[in-house]
Write an enzyme that holds these catalytic residues in place. Structure first.
Site, PDB file in Angstrom:
ATOM      1  N   GLU A   1       1.906   4.685   4.362  1.00  0.00           N
ATOM      2  CA  GLU A   1       1.926   3.687   5.434  1.00  0.00           C
ATOM      3  C   GLU A   1       0.678   3.687   6.309  1.00  0.00           C
ATOM      4  O   GLU A   1       0.497   2.768   7.106  1.00  0.00           O
ATOM      5  CB  GLU A   1       3.169   3.875   6.306  1.00  0.00           C
ATOM      6  N   ASN A   2      -0.192   4.676   6.171  1.00  0.00           N
ATOM      7  CA  ASN A   2      -1.430   4.712   6.955  1.00  0.00           C
ATOM      8  C   ASN A   2      -2.674   4.522   6.090  1.00  0.00           C
ATOM      9  O   ASN A   2      -3.787   4.796   6.542  1.00  0.00           O
ATOM     10  CB  ASN A   2      -1.548   6.038   7.710  1.00  0.00           C
TER      11      ASN A   2
ATOM     12  N   HIS B   1       1.804  13.756  10.952  1.00  0.00           N
ATOM     13  CA  HIS B   1       0.447  13.994  10.445  1.00  0.00           C
ATOM     14  C   HIS B   1      -0.018  15.446  10.492  1.00  0.00           C
ATOM     15  O   HIS B   1      -1.142  15.734  10.091  1.00  0.00           O
ATOM     16  CB  HIS B   1      -0.584  13.147  11.200  1.00  0.00           C
TER      17      HIS B   1
ATOM     18  N   HIS C   1       5.200  11.410   9.099  1.00  0.00           N
ATOM     19  CA  HIS C   1       4.899  10.625  10.300  1.00  0.00           C
ATOM     20  C   HIS C   1       4.037  11.349  11.316  1.00  0.00           C
ATOM     21  O   HIS C   1       3.155  10.729  11.915  1.00  0.00           O
ATOM     22  CB  HIS C   1       6.176  10.138  11.007  1.00  0.00           C
TER      23      HIS C   1
ATOM     24  N   HIS D   1       4.686   1.780  10.395  1.00  0.00           N
ATOM     25  CA  HIS D   1       3.575   0.830  10.253  1.00  0.00           C
ATOM     26  C   HIS D   1       3.718  -0.026   8.989  1.00  0.00           C
ATOM     27  O   HIS D   1       2.738  -0.638   8.555  1.00  0.00           O
ATOM     28  CB  HIS D   1       2.240   1.570  10.202  1.00  0.00           C
TER      29      HIS D   1
END
Length: 223
Positions: free
Chosen positions: A4-5, A143, A141, A33
């Site tokens: 998602e990133n 990180h 999420h 995201h």
């Protein structure tokens, strides 16, 4: 892989999804995201291996569960849910997870759950609740790879956060000066991905044919 990133730190595009899959990923999970790049919406509906949080609105495109073959042909179920604490989501993951796990186990004993959540308590609670019913519960999420990779008593591998693949000379992937400026001033700052200290992080889980995990090991490689 949680992707998602992948698009400059916020969202995912169809082109990048195809590159990730071509590099060897079997499925891609998402998170808060997910819809930052609107071009992903039709792709999410069409792709059988892109998995968005199942506890999003029922009107959201895509799917929250998929089945993919492992290298030896064994089916592997992949579930994606998002945490409720500090995040905007339609319902608590605990309201839907039992139904998802039952559906997944009907297709395969090997079940991977990606819980994309802010609170460590929510991730640990989910892993404990599912112990013995799924192969692994992997937190994403935040990180930052956590130091709690383990196999729970019932045979479920768990970690609070698998970590980040990206630039670690940063503030969780963002250029440090930009993140610090926003924190110090409270003013809006446009974030850009950093480019130093690129590292691959993840989790290696070993399991039996019955889906019970036998080992859980973090991966961290400088690139």
């Amino acid at each position: 892989m949680n992707g998602e990133n992948a698009a400059d730190g916020a969202g995912l595009t169809p082109r990048l999804a195809e590159r990730i899959l071509a590099a060897g990923a079997d499925a891609i999970t998402l998170g808060n995201h997910a819809w930052r790049r609107r071009e992903l919406l039709p792709y999410a509906d069409a792709s059988p291996v892109l998995v968005r949080p199942a506890n999003m609105s029922r009107y959201a495109p895509g799917r929250g569960l998929t089945i993919v073959p492992a290298r030896d042909g064994t089916p592997v179920a992949v579930i994606n849910v998002m945490g409720k604490i500090y995040l905007e989501i339609a319902m608590s993951p605990f309201e839907i997870i039992d139904e998802l796990v039952d559906e997944a186990r009907a297709a395969s004993p090997v079940v991977l759950v990606d819980i994309h959540a802010e609170a460590t308590s929510e991730k640990v609670a989910m892993a404990t609740w599912l112990d013995g019913r799924v192969t692994a519960v992997v937190g994403t999420h935040t990180h930052v790879q956590t130091n709690d990779a383990r196999v729970l008593p019932g045979g479920t591998a768990a970690i609070t956060d698998a970590g980040m693949t990206g630039p670690h000379d940063s503030v969780i992937g963002v250029k440090a000066d930009q993140a610090i400026e926003r924190m110090r001033t409270g003013l809006p700052v446009r974030f850009e991905p950093a480019d130093g200290g690129v590292r691959l992080e993840g989790l290696l889980v070993t399991c039996n044919a019955d889906g019970r995990a036998t080992a859980c090991e973090t991966i961290r490689r400088e690139l």
